[in-house]
Write a protein that holds these residues in place. Structure first.
Motif, short mmCIF file in Angstrom:
data_model
loop_
_atom_site.label_atom_id
_atom_site.label_comp_id
_atom_site.label_asym_id
_atom_site.label_seq_id
_atom_site.Cartn_x
_atom_site.Cartn_y
_atom_site.Cartn_z
N ARG A 3 63.61 29.59 25.38
CA ARG A 3 62.31 29.07 25.80
C ARG A 3 62.50 27.86 26.70
O ARG A 3 63.48 27.14 26.60
N SER A 4 61.52 27.63 27.55
CA SER A 4 61.59 26.51 28.49
C SER A 4 61.43 25.18 27.75
O SER A 4 60.56 25.04 26.90
N GLU A 5 62.26 24.21 28.10
CA GLU A 5 62.15 22.87 27.53
C GLU A 5 61.06 22.06 28.21
O GLU A 5 60.71 20.98 27.75
N ARG A 7 57.97 23.03 28.40
CA ARG A 7 56.74 23.24 27.63
C ARG A 7 57.08 23.37 26.15
O ARG A 7 57.05 24.47 25.58
N SER A 27 52.85 20.52 28.63
CA SER A 27 53.74 20.36 29.76
C SER A 27 54.27 18.93 29.77
O SER A 27 53.51 17.98 29.88
#
Length: 54
Positions: A3-5, A7, A27
Motif C-alpha cells: 500500500r502507498s505510504e 495515504r 493524504s
C-alpha cells in the motif's frame, strides 16, 4: 503489492470521551497536520469533533 505510504490509515477518536472511533485514510502530502473532522457519535447522539490519533 504494498500500500502507498502517502495515504496511511488513521484512527479518529471522539473528543466527547465516549471511546467511539472511525478509521479512514488521509493524504500526508495535502494534510501533514493531524486531521480533525466533525462526525456523528452514536453514544452521545450528536455530531462532535473527532481528532486523529497516532
Amino acid at each position: 503489492m504494498a500500500r502507498s505510504e502517502a495515504r496511511p490509515v488513521v484512527t479518529l477518536r471522539s473528543t466527547a470521551g465516549t471511546g467511539q472511533d472511525y478509521v479512514t485514510r488521509k493524504s500526508r502530502r495535502n494534510n501533514p497536520d493531524r486531521l480533525v473532522l466533525r462526525k456523528f457519535d452514536p453514544v452521545v447522539g450528536q455530531h462532535v469533533l473527532f481528532r486523529e490519533e497516532r
